[in-house]
Structures are given as C-alpha cells and as structure tokens.
Design a protein around this motif. Structure first.
Motif, short mmCIF file in Angstrom:
data_model
loop_
_atom_site.label_atom_id
_atom_site.label_comp_id
_atom_site.label_asym_id
_atom_site.label_seq_id
_atom_site.Cartn_x
_atom_site.Cartn_y
_atom_site.Cartn_z
N THR A 154 0.84 -1.12 -0.20
CA THR A 154 -0.01 0.05 0.04
C THR A 154 1.09 1.05 -0.07
O THR A 154 1.85 1.27 0.78
CB THR A 154 -0.92 -0.10 1.06
N VAL A 161 1.39 5.56 0.30
CA VAL A 161 0.74 6.56 0.95
C VAL A 161 1.43 7.79 0.69
O VAL A 161 2.52 7.77 0.63
CB VAL A 161 0.81 6.61 2.63
N GLU A 205 -3.24 4.99 -2.42
CA GLU A 205 -4.34 4.83 -1.78
C GLU A 205 -4.90 5.88 -0.50
O GLU A 205 -6.08 6.05 -0.36
CB GLU A 205 -4.78 3.37 -1.55
N ALA A 206 -3.72 6.30 -0.07
CA ALA A 206 -4.11 7.24 0.99
C ALA A 206 -3.18 8.42 0.99
O ALA A 206 -2.20 8.44 0.16
CB ALA A 206 -3.95 6.48 2.34
N ASP A 231 -7.82 7.78 1.25
CA ASP A 231 -8.01 7.51 2.66
C ASP A 231 -7.35 8.68 3.24
O ASP A 231 -5.95 8.91 2.78
CB ASP A 231 -7.50 6.34 3.18
N PRO A 246 -3.34 2.98 6.66
CA PRO A 246 -3.47 2.45 5.70
C PRO A 246 -2.61 1.08 5.57
O PRO A 246 -1.62 1.03 6.33
CB PRO A 246 -2.59 3.62 4.74
#
Length: 407
Positions: free
Chosen positions: A140, A142, A168-169, A199, A233
C-alpha cells in the motif's frame, strides 16, 4: 458616528445656555446697553467683517474629490481581460488615480495566477510519466505532504504523483495554512478536492493556529489524529497529534497549553503502552515523537516543519528495536510561512511511503524544482533487523528506485 455627533452637538448646544446662566440678569442688561453704544456697534461690525474675510464667499467652491471620480462597471474597469461570475455583472468601481493603480495590482495578480496555472498544469501532466517504483500487489502506498502554506497549485501535482505511484491514502503533516484563519479555507478545500477519494489522515501544524483548520478538515471527512492509535493504511497502526506550538506569519513563536516536551512525553507514553506495536507516528515536527523512537516503540515517525528533507534516519532502541525518523520537504515550495507566486519559491516535495504486512517498508521522495523539472529520489527500503544482524549478513541495498532529474 451618529452617537459621537449627537454628543458633540449636545455639548455645543449647552455652551450658550451655560454662558447665559453664568452672566446673570444684571450683567446681561449691562451688555445689552453697551451693545447699543457706538463702541458696541463698532465691535459687532468688526466681528462680522472678520467672519466674512475668513469665509470668503466670493471664492468659487473647489470641486470635491467625489466629483472628480467617475464610475465604471467592473468588467470595463478590468478592460474585459477577466471572466467575471454573473453576480458581479452589476458591480461598479470608481475610476480615479487610486483606482487605476488598484487595477494594475489586480491585473498583475491575475497574470501571476494564470502563469501559475500553466506551470502546475504542466507539472501535473509530467508527473504521469515519472519513473516511480511500482508497488507489489500486497503493498500500500501513501502520499505524504507537509507545509503546503496555501499553495493550492501543488495539490494537483501531488495527486498526480500519488496516482502514478498507485497510492491509496494521504498523510498531511500540517501547516496547510499560514495563520490558521478562516480566510484560508480555500487551501483546505483545494487539498480536500485533490484527495477526496483517498483515505485521508492529518494533523495540524504550528501555523494552523486555533481550532479552525482541524475542525474544517474533520467536517470534510479527514481523520484528524488526536493522540490515540487508529487503523491506518495497509492495516498499519497509526497515531498522531497536533503541534502544540502556535506561529503566525512572522518569525515569533509561542506555546499555549501543554509545552512541546510535555506533549512529546505524553505521546511517547501512549505509543509505548499500545497493545500492538505502532507502525507510524504522524506529527508536524518529528521531534514530537523522538522519545518514542528512542524507546523502540514505533517503526516510523514522519513529519515536516523544517521545509527540507531529512532522513530516513535509523534509530535503534535499548533492546535492539529498529525505527526510522523521516522529515519530508515543503510540499508548497514555501521559503517562508506563505507560498505564493507563479511557481514554488523553493523545491517542492512529495514523499511516497510504502506499507506491507502492516509496517512501512520503504520511502521514495519526489521533488519538483523551481525550473519545473522533477527529481525522483531512489526508493529507500526500511529494514527492521538489528544492527548486528544486518552487519553480519551485509546491508540490504536499495531496490526499485530511479534517481536524477526528469522533465
């Protein structure tokens, strides 16, 4: 103004009444008899003549400043160079010397804004082709931003970098504004619009004075960290807290409520007493979570505040626990407490944090220079093996990174 005028009028109106009463009937009679004598008549005529000479009624009245001004509708005043919203169609402005100078300022500001749109639009387009590390399926990414200081132009660039990296964040380390005032809501709206479908997690910086910034972002749906652990996240436990200091546009600083060191100690106690190891501490100034890092209680502390990149610096706790401190540069390209102009005043930075299995495993900085070129930093993996273990097997080398400038 009406109250002050009424008071002054009442006081002036009392003057003849008071004089009348102070003279008394006998003295008033004497003055009346004296005024009808030759001396009294001459004195009265002298007073009248003096008043006429001061008044000079034979002189033509000078034209007032208001009479020298003409009115124009706003569109004409700005030479039809600016598209105006409908609600301003009936607005008029006075055209005089000061108005002309104001027009020059307005048109200059608009020109600067148009140039900035061109600069940042081009940068956002270029970000789509940056040679960034591609995340694995189980990772993930960020986006970390900090110290935007009202530079809304960089928001679409930061989003473009995040999209290119598969983020994604977003983590916001604070100082989105310069004073924390309500007039700076435009900056928060821009940030929110850029990352609305990410997010979103944030803390307030020392320049985000008061409660407005925190409350506004909270109302927009951001997770405003308050010193307690939340799910971050990539299933990584996350904690953060606002900076306790307050700063304005100048170089002064004060502290309100708890002092910086006291907040740092309390935050570190909260981190170290958590039921699960905290993956990331998001703060404005990494010094705020330094005690937790030194106690070996957190994997990664991230922040901004100093407007330049520092780290990642490896810190080993008393029992061999490994953590890192990382400070990202100013995303707004701010040299001071406000970032305005047609381009960044200094290098503008966005950092990409990669998570896997609930822990941060790498950092990659991306810098937009003042000349419009990008510099993509190497991907820096984060290892949590103790220093002795790493030394015995050789240090892990960075992977998946690309460096150097790119247009």
């Amino acid at each position: 103004m009406a109250y002050d005028a009424a008071v002054r009028g009442a006081l002036l109106g009392l003057v003849p009444v008071v004089v009348w009463l102070l003279l008394g009937p006998a003295r008033r009679a004497e003055l009346w008899r004296a005024s009808r004598s030759r001396t009294g008549i001459a004195a009265g005529m002298a007073v009248v003549l003096a008043a006429v000479l001061l008044w000079e009624p034979w002189q033509p009245e000078e034209p007032s400043l208001d009479a020298q001004r003409t009115w124009q509708d706003l569109d004409t005043f700005l030479d039809h160079q600016v598209p105006l919203p409908g609600q301003l169609s009936e607005v008029q402005v006075r055209s005089d010397v000061t108005g002309v100078e104001s027009k020059r300022l307005v048109l200059s500001a608009i020109s600067t804004y148009e140039n900035s749109k061109t600069f940042y639009d081009k940068a956002a387009e270029g970000a789509a082709d940056l040679p960034l590390r591609e995340p694995a399926d189980d990772e993930t990414v960020v986006v970390l931003v900090a110290d935007r200081h009202d530079n809304i132009g960089m928001d679409r660039v930061a989003r473009a970098i995040g999209d290119r990296a598969g983020a994604e964040a977003v983590f916001d380390a604070g100082d989105d504004t310069s004073t924390g005032g309500e007039w700076e809501a435009f900056s928060l709206d821009s940030l929110n619009e850029a990352f609305e479908d990410y997010d979103r997690y944030a803390v307030a910086g020392n320049h985000d004075n008061g409660e407005f910034v925190r409350g506004y972002l909270d109302d927009l749906g951001w997770t405003m960290l308050d010193g307690t652990v939340v799910d971050g996240p990539g299933d990584a436990p996350l904690i953060g807290v606002d900076d306790p200091r307050a700063s304005g546009l100048g170089n002064w600083r004060d502290e309100s409520g708890l002092g910086f060191d006291e907040v740092a100690d309390r935050l570190s106690d909260e981190i170290c007493s958590s039921d699960e190891r905290v993956s990331t501490a998001l703060v404005h100034d990494t010094d705020l979570a330094q005690p937790a890092l030194e106690r070996g209680c957190v994997d990664l502390v991230v922040g901004g505040h100093v407007h330049v990149k520092i780290g990642p610096d490896r810190v080993e706790g008393p029992d061999g626990e490994v953590g890192y401190s990382y400070t990202t540069g100013t995303t707004g390209g701010a040299a001071y407490a406000i970032a305005i102009g047609s381009k960044p005043r200094r290098d503008a930075m966005v950092s990409l944090l990669t998570y896997r299995d609930g822990r941060p495993v790498g950092i990659q900085p991306v810098t937009l220079q003042t000349n419009g070129q990008f510099v993509v930093g190497s991907y820096q993996p984060l290892s949590y093996e103790s220093l002795g273990d790493v030394t015995s097997r050789g240090r892990q080398q960075p992977d998946g990174g690309a460096g150097g400038p790119t247009n």
